[in-house]
Design an enzyme around this catalytic site. Structure first.
Site, PDB file in Angstrom:
ATOM      1  N   CYS A 195       0.825  -1.219   0.000  1.00  0.00           N
ATOM      2  CA  CYS A 195       0.000   0.000   0.000  1.00  0.00           C
ATOM      3  C   CYS A 195       0.856   1.264   0.000  1.00  0.00           C
ATOM      4  O   CYS A 195       0.567   2.223  -0.712  1.00  0.00           O
ATOM      5  CB  CYS A 195      -0.919   0.025   1.212  1.00  0.00           C
ATOM      6  SG  CYS A 195      -2.273  -1.174   1.180  1.00  0.00           S
ATOM      7  N   CYS A 216      -3.925  -0.802  10.690  1.00  0.00           N
ATOM      8  CA  CYS A 216      -3.622  -1.309   9.342  1.00  0.00           C
ATOM      9  C   CYS A 216      -3.564  -2.831   9.335  1.00  0.00           C
ATOM     10  O   CYS A 216      -4.052  -3.473   8.401  1.00  0.00           O
ATOM     11  CB  CYS A 216      -2.296  -0.730   8.850  1.00  0.00           C
ATOM     12  SG  CYS A 216      -2.403   0.972   8.283  1.00  0.00           S
ATOM     13  N   CYS A 233       4.548  14.751  36.773  1.00  0.00           N
ATOM     14  CA  CYS A 233       5.607  14.712  35.753  1.00  0.00           C
ATOM     15  C   CYS A 233       6.338  16.052  35.715  1.00  0.00           C
ATOM     16  O   CYS A 233       7.572  16.104  35.607  1.00  0.00           O
ATOM     17  CB  CYS A 233       5.023  14.427  34.379  1.00  0.00           C
ATOM     18  SG  CYS A 233       3.908  13.015  34.269  1.00  0.00           S
ATOM     19  N   CYS A 244       9.265  16.912  38.196  1.00  0.00           N
ATOM     20  CA  CYS A 244      10.590  16.378  37.867  1.00  0.00           C
ATOM     21  C   CYS A 244      11.141  17.038  36.607  1.00  0.00           C
ATOM     22  O   CYS A 244      12.237  17.608  36.618  1.00  0.00           O
ATOM     23  CB  CYS A 244      10.519  14.864  37.647  1.00  0.00           C
ATOM     24  SG  CYS A 244      10.555  13.882  39.153  1.00  0.00           S
ATOM     25  N   HIS A 245      10.396  16.940  35.500  1.00  0.00           N
ATOM     26  CA  HIS A 245      10.941  17.255  34.180  1.00  0.00           C
ATOM     27  C   HIS A 245      10.864  18.728  33.798  1.00  0.00           C
ATOM     28  O   HIS A 245      11.533  19.139  32.839  1.00  0.00           O
ATOM     29  CB  HIS A 245      10.248  16.395  33.130  1.00  0.00           C
ATOM     30  CG  HIS A 245      10.427  14.930  33.363  1.00  0.00           C
ATOM     31  ND1 HIS A 245      11.663  14.322  33.346  1.00  0.00           N
ATOM     32  CD2 HIS A 245       9.525  13.945  33.655  1.00  0.00           C
ATOM     33  CE1 HIS A 245      11.525  13.023  33.604  1.00  0.00           C
ATOM     34  NE2 HIS A 245      10.243  12.776  33.795  1.00  0.00           N
ATOM     35  N   CYS A 273       7.404   5.614  34.945  1.00  0.00           N
ATOM     36  CA  CYS A 273       7.375   6.793  35.812  1.00  0.00           C
ATOM     37  C   CYS A 273       6.228   6.707  36.814  1.00  0.00           C
ATOM     38  O   CYS A 273       6.395   7.051  37.988  1.00  0.00           O
ATOM     39  CB  CYS A 273       7.250   8.064  34.973  1.00  0.00           C
ATOM     40  SG  CYS A 273       8.783   8.588  34.189  1.00  0.00           S
TER      41      CYS A 273
END
Length: 270
Positions: A88, A123, A186, A189-190, A231
């Protein structure tokens, strides 16, 4: 007189508490703004030279074994008369170029967002009339890594489809909401503590531009959803099941948060 002074002290104390709470709220609001675009750093930048060298050199990057397997899956039909992926889509280096930098996208057939792994599963089940590879299975990770490789070194450019807005906002709220027994988010921390150290390890900004990737800790390739689940377990929260809408929403928000970074998949991380 003593009673008047006591009332004054209580009033002053209550005002101090209110002021402190307002100050904390202001700090939390400031922190919730995320990372300024000029300060965005890939997890690659925080790694040691040996690990960086593994990612730079495809002959040393263990994830390329998954990519090689994915290339075989791409050209292998399911054996039921239905076409292979290449039947495809043709040459993946052309048809899949730029695909990974914009996923997740809105899926009109379901009215919901779908990530890259979910699209591959669609798919397989609909176009190929075959059993879809389960989430986090090696065949699905291999195909995901192979498709993602075609967008390597392109800038993250997520879908601007307005139908994704509710999911994107949901992802932002999930990213900034404290969860688990450790009561952490989250973002704490980040965003708030990026660049600091936790248990001797540098806290990265937590971007999604390398997934699926080979993690030395795992000794294998894993998806972004696996990392998010790790996490959640780390803060002692109940992890979402693979494919859960909450994980898709987080993927959408993380893509938006990483705009401008280069796609590194399949990356290497500690």
């Amino acid at each position: 007189m003593i009673q008047v002074m006591s009332s004054t002290v209580r009033w002053a104390a209550s005002q101090l508490v209110v002021s402190t709470l307002l100050m904390i709220a202001a700090v939390e609001i400031a922190f919730s703004q995320g990372i300024p675009s000029g300060e965005l750093r890939s997890g690659f930048d925080t790694m040691g030279p040996e690990t960086q060298g593994m990612q730079r050199d495809d002959t040393r990057n263990p994830a390329m074994l998954w990519v090689l397997e994915g290339s075989r899956h791409w050209t292998t039909d399911p054996g039921n008369g239905k076409p292979a992926c290449s039947g495809c889509h043709g040459d993946a280096s052309q048809s899949m170029k730029g695909v990974a930098i914009r996923y997740p996208v809105h899926d009109p057939s379901t009215g919901k967002p779908v990530d890259l792994a979910g699209r591959i599963q669609q798919c397989q089940s609909i176009r190929q009339d075959a059993a879809a590879n389960p989430r986090e299975s090696r065949p699905l990770l291999a195909l995901s890594a192979y498709v993602a490789l075609q967008s390597r070194s392109m800038r993250i450019d997520p879908s601007a489809d307005e139908r994704l807005a509710p999911a994107r906002e949901s992802g932002r709220q999930l990213f900034t909401t404290r969860v688990g027994q450790l009561n952490l988010s989250c973002a704490q921390c980040h965003d708030d503590n990026r660049g600091k150290r936790l248990g001797g390890s540098l806290i990265p900004q937590g971007h999604s531009n390398g997934y699926p990737l080979y993690r030395l800790e795992w000794q294998g390739v894993g998806s972004l959803q696996r990392r998010i689940r790790n996490c959640l377990t780390g803060v002692r929260a109940e992890p979402y099941t693979y494919g859960d809408s909450a994980l898709i929403d987080l993927e959408i928000y993380l893509r938006e948060r990483a705009v401008g970074l280069m796609m590194e998949a399949p990356a290497v991380r500690p």
